[in-house]
Structures are given as structure tokens and as C-alpha cells.
Design a protein around this motif. Sequence first.
Motif, PDB file in Angstrom:
ATOM      1  N   ARG A   1       0.882  -1.327  -0.186  1.00 44.84           N
ATOM      2  CA  ARG A   1      -0.045   0.193   0.158  1.00 44.84           C
ATOM      3  C   ARG A   1       0.794   1.160  -0.072  1.00 44.84           C
ATOM      4  O   ARG A   1       0.621   2.105  -0.688  1.00 44.84           O
ATOM      5  CB  ARG A   1      -0.958  -0.003   1.284  1.00 44.84           C
ATOM      6  N   THR A   2       2.132   1.219   0.545  1.00 47.66           N
ATOM      7  CA  THR A   2       2.830   2.380   0.879  1.00 47.66           C
ATOM      8  C   THR A   2       3.589   2.643  -0.534  1.00 47.66           C
ATOM      9  O   THR A   2       3.860   3.704  -0.986  1.00 47.66           O
ATOM     10  CB  THR A   2       3.832   2.288   1.791  1.00 47.66           C
ATOM     11  N   VAL A   3       4.010   1.354  -1.148  1.00 48.51           N
ATOM     12  CA  VAL A   3       4.576   1.650  -2.461  1.00 48.51           C
ATOM     13  C   VAL A   3       3.573   2.273  -3.663  1.00 48.51           C
ATOM     14  O   VAL A   3       4.106   3.107  -4.330  1.00 48.51           O
ATOM     15  CB  VAL A   3       4.912   0.212  -3.005  1.00 48.51           C
ATOM     16  N   GLU A   4       2.411   1.877  -3.436  1.00 45.42           N
ATOM     17  CA  GLU A   4       1.059   2.629  -4.206  1.00 45.42           C
ATOM     18  C   GLU A   4       0.946   3.722  -4.065  1.00 45.42           C
ATOM     19  O   GLU A   4       0.955   4.852  -4.924  1.00 45.42           O
ATOM     20  CB  GLU A   4      -0.099   1.914  -4.192  1.00 45.42           C
ATOM     21  N   LYS A   5       1.302   4.345  -2.669  1.00 45.67           N
ATOM     22  CA  LYS A   5       1.222   5.994  -2.482  1.00 45.67           C
ATOM     23  C   LYS A   5       2.187   6.569  -3.081  1.00 45.67           C
ATOM     24  O   LYS A   5       2.245   7.610  -3.444  1.00 45.67           O
ATOM     25  CB  LYS A   5       1.103   6.031  -0.879  1.00 45.67           C
ATOM     26  N   HIS A   6       3.468   5.855  -3.100  1.00 40.69           N
ATOM     27  CA  HIS A   6       4.592   6.445  -3.574  1.00 40.69           C
ATOM     28  C   HIS A   6       4.531   6.613  -4.925  1.00 40.69           C
ATOM     29  O   HIS A   6       4.693   7.760  -5.853  1.00 40.69           O
ATOM     30  CB  HIS A   6       5.902   5.911  -3.326  1.00 40.69           C
ATOM     31  N   LYS A   7       3.955   5.680  -5.652  1.00 39.41           N
ATOM     32  CA  LYS A   7       3.575   5.802  -6.945  1.00 39.41           C
ATOM     33  C   LYS A   7       2.618   6.950  -7.344  1.00 39.41           C
ATOM     34  O   LYS A   7       2.884   7.705  -8.484  1.00 39.41           O
ATOM     35  CB  LYS A   7       3.014   4.514  -7.757  1.00 39.41           C
ATOM     36  N   SER A   8       1.666   7.085  -6.770  1.00 37.54           N
ATOM     37  CA  SER A   8       0.718   8.190  -6.639  1.00 37.54           C
ATOM     38  C   SER A   8       1.390   9.670  -6.809  1.00 37.54           C
ATOM     39  O   SER A   8       1.232  10.582  -7.468  1.00 37.54           O
ATOM     40  CB  SER A   8      -0.396   8.047  -5.612  1.00 37.54           C
ATOM     41  N   HIS A   9       2.376   9.514  -5.658  1.00 38.95           N
ATOM     42  CA  HIS A   9       3.027  10.848  -5.414  1.00 38.95           C
ATOM     43  C   HIS A   9       3.889  11.283  -6.585  1.00 38.95           C
ATOM     44  O   HIS A   9       4.057  12.452  -7.007  1.00 38.95           O
ATOM     45  CB  HIS A   9       3.680  10.618  -4.139  1.00 38.95           C
ATOM     46  N   ILE A  10       4.471  10.212  -7.057  1.00 37.77           N
ATOM     47  CA  ILE A  10       5.477  10.347  -8.242  1.00 37.77           C
ATOM     48  C   ILE A  10       4.753  10.777  -9.499  1.00 37.77           C
ATOM     49  O   ILE A  10       5.210  11.696 -10.078  1.00 37.77           O
ATOM     50  CB  ILE A  10       6.153   8.853  -8.324  1.00 37.77           C
ATOM     51  N   ARG A  11       3.698  10.447  -9.728  1.00 35.36           N
ATOM     52  CA  ARG A  11       2.839  10.583 -10.706  1.00 35.36           C
ATOM     53  C   ARG A  11       2.498  12.185 -10.845  1.00 35.36           C
ATOM     54  O   ARG A  11       2.520  12.891 -11.779  1.00 35.36           O
ATOM     55  CB  ARG A  11       1.395   9.797 -11.123  1.00 35.36           C
TER      56      ARG A  11
END
Length: 208
Positions: free
Chosen positions: A174-184
Motif C-alpha cells: 500500500r505504501t508503494v502504491e502511495k509512492h507511485k501516486s505521489h510520483i505521478r
Amino acid sequence: MRPTIVIADDHPLMLKGLTEFLSDKNFDIVAQAKNGKEAMTLIRAHKPDIAILDIQMPIQSGLDVASICKHEGIETKLIILTFEKHESTFKLAQKLGVYGYILKEFALLELETCIHSALNGKTHFPDELKKSLEVEQVPEKIELLTPTEKIVVSSIGKNKTAKEIADELNISVRTVEKHKSHIRTKLNLDSSYGALIGFAKEFKDFLK
């Protein structure tokens, strides 16, 4: 004894010119090669003091030969001749332990000095080279990312799954997905996976 040299270049006129020039300077040209594979065979066979390698050759490049020599612990000192002015290529050559990196337009001016430096265990990277290098600036977008976000993007470029990334960073998926969202958001990318992986592959050299 005269220093022994192997020369490798896939351009016949360049090969001929270098051989004549160095022979006139009292160096012993023991062999010539027209591609990297031949050069590697000759270096192993003759164990020359110096090998002068064109960076762009068929089958194996000059840097491929340098990598093999480093891996095998070959003591021949390598000098690279090139038209290549990218900083990243020069740094790779340094990492591989070459003793010289000379732009071809300055070869006859710098080569003898470079050889003598190498024979004395010293590297030689001419001032003309340093002035000519095209310094590759880190794209501004990447500077927006945190160190962890850079690792995430780099891992995506290596086709790693969210779970694999999570395990490596010791965080949750879930944290990885949050990072992805922030990166996008920071990179102004659309929500597709393809956009993120495309960015990761395009700028992989800046994410190390």
C-alpha cells in the motif's frame, strides 16, 4: 626494450596512420585488430604493455574489451580513442580503469604523452577532452523526487512488481502504491502504468 603495443580500430586509414606514427616514435607495434574480439584475442596472446582501442568497433567495443580485461585481471594498460564526448561514457571508461581517453581529433598531439604516462602508471585525460565533454544534467523533474521515490521509479524501470519493491524497501504494498501516486503527481504523468514505466526507462541513468 621498446614498449609493446596492440592497436585496434575498424577504420583502415586510422589503423595505418597510428601504426606508422607510433613506429616512428620507436614503439613496437606487435599486432593490429579491426574489431574488439580480435583485439581481445591479441591482448591475451601478446600481453602488450599498451593497447590502444577505438571505442566503437564491431563485435565488441573498446569499453567491452576494457571490461573483460578488468574482469580477467589483465595488466595491459588501455587507452581509448574516440569521437564520443558524453560525460557518462567517459566516466564509465574511468570506472573500467583505462589509462587514457583521447578524442580522435587530438590523437597525434596527445597519444605519445598518454602512452608514456600509462607506462609510468599514471592516467592521462587531456584538457581538450574535459573542455569538450557534454555534461549531462540531471533532469529537473527527477530532482523533485525523494531518494525513496527514485528507488521506486528505478525498480519500476526494472519491471519489478509492487510486492518486490515493498519487500526490498521493507514497506507495505500500500505504501508503494502511495509512492507511485505521489510520483505521478510530481512528474505530471497520467495514471497508466505505461506512463510511469516509460519515464523510468527513459531516465534510468539518472535514477542510480
